[in-house]
Design an enzyme around this catalytic site. Structure first.
Site, PDB file in Angstrom:
ATOM      1  N   ASP A  40       0.859  -0.929   0.074  1.00  0.00           N
ATOM      2  CA  ASP A  40       0.262   0.231  -0.211  1.00  0.00           C
ATOM      3  C   ASP A  40       0.503   1.545  -0.047  1.00  0.00           C
ATOM      4  OD1 ASP A  40      -2.673  -1.144  -0.399  1.00  0.00           O
ATOM      5  OD2 ASP A  40      -2.721  -1.069   2.306  1.00  0.00           O
ATOM      6  N   LYS A  62      -3.333   3.528  -2.399  1.00  0.00           N
ATOM      7  CA  LYS A  62      -4.061   5.173  -2.888  1.00  0.00           C
ATOM      8  C   LYS A  62      -3.250   5.542  -1.794  1.00  0.00           C
ATOM      9  CE  LYS A  62      -7.743   3.129  -0.806  1.00  0.00           C
ATOM     10  NZ  LYS A  62      -8.713   1.854  -0.597  1.00  0.00           N
ATOM     11  N   MET A 175      -7.795   9.979   8.895  1.00  0.00           N
ATOM     12  CA  MET A 175      -7.831  10.348   7.514  1.00  0.00           C
ATOM     13  C   MET A 175      -8.651  12.188   7.729  1.00  0.00           C
ATOM     14  SD  MET A 175      -8.822   6.976   5.726  1.00  0.00           S
ATOM     15  CE  MET A 175      -9.790   6.166   7.552  1.00  0.00           C
TER      16      MET A 175
END
Ligand code: SAM
Length: 258
Positions: A40, A62, A175
């Site tokens: 990742d 991503k 996030m």
């Protein structure tokens, strides 16, 4: 002549928060034994030097909503790679089960009869605050913490933030860098504006940066924050343990409130 068969299997390995020496010994061994690796975005590529030299090392990451490969493509690639090469290490940032979509990958592998092992990792939710000396629990200050994301799957703001803000727990938000002002405003409705808040970006890496303020004062810092870097937001009185909390800027904000 002896025939060798490929036996597919997948290890979902947590790579830790960033610094390569924060992977577990079990995770490192899995990397050293792997026949292929899918990794990742938040994984430090230097860890791949530990793997056998001639195996496929495929980037599937991503970041910030930019999908290099979507989840269906990753699932398909995992199955194909396991049947072609054998033992695949699926390397994920932090711990695979913390906002890591690990369950979807496990279910997909198992639907093809591929056995999956999970190797836990050191989650950024705990280790990134720790690397700045911020405890998530502290006797007589906070007896629990709540780890959450700011944004739900559909992009809307998570109502968990309101539930958590009403509690006395330390809040740990992943996030959420782009929404830090909105987050501070939401929490301020339930906790005092002088509640300490910290943002730590690129935690445990040499490029680690931190911002410490109060819910009232964080808005003054938003122009200096680079929202492209991953960050952990911590809200609660435990943040006062950070040495910068007693910096002039924070103290100016605090004293101007009285
Ligand atoms: C998709 S989640 C995955 C979390 C991961 N499974 C874990 O346990 O840490 C990615 C978020 O984790 C946080 N994150 C991961 N690594 C970080 C780091 N080194 N510094 C700051 N935040 C980090 C950020 O909030 C980032 O947006």
């Amino acid at each position: 002549m002896e025939q060798s068969y490929i036996i597919p299997k997948v290890s979902l390995v947590g790579a830790g928060p960033g610094s390569i020496d924060l992977i577990t010994i079990r995770g490192l061994r899995a990397i050293q034994q792997a026949d292929a690796i899918l990794y990742d975005a938040l994984v430090d590529k230097k860890i791949l030097d530990e793997a056998k030299a001639n195996i496929p090392k495929i980037y599937v990451g991503k970041r910030c909503g930019k999908h290099y490969k979507d989840q269906d493509q990753i699932n398909r690639l995992l199955v194909e790679t396991a049947f072609s090469y054998g033992h695949v290490v699926r390397l994920k940032g932090g711990d695979p089960f913390v906002f890591g979509r690990a369950t979807e990958e496990i279910q997909h592998m198992e639907s093809f009869g591929i056995p999956v092992t999970v190797v836990p990792g050191v989650t950024s939710a705990i280790s990134v605050p720790a690397s700045q000396g911020i405890p998530l629990t502290q006797r007589d200050v906070s007896s629990s913490f709540w780890v959450m994301t700011a944004t739900k799957k559909d992009g809307s703001f998570s109502e968990d933030l309101t539930h958590a803000a009403k509690s006395s727990a330390t809040l740990v938000i992943l996030m959420g860098v782009r929404k830090i002002s909105e987050i501070a405003n939401t929490i301020r409705r339930y906790r005092g504006g002088l509640t300490p808040i910290a943002l730590i970006q690129n935690g445990t890496l040499p490029s680690e940066v931190s911002f410490v303020s109060t819910l009232n004062g964080i808005h003054e810092l938003t122009d200096t924050i680079d929202s492209s870097k991953p960050g952990v937001i911590v809200v609660g009185d435990v943040v006062a343990q950070h040495p910068s909390f007693f910096d002039d800027t924070v103290q100016r904000v605090l004293t101007s409130q009285f």
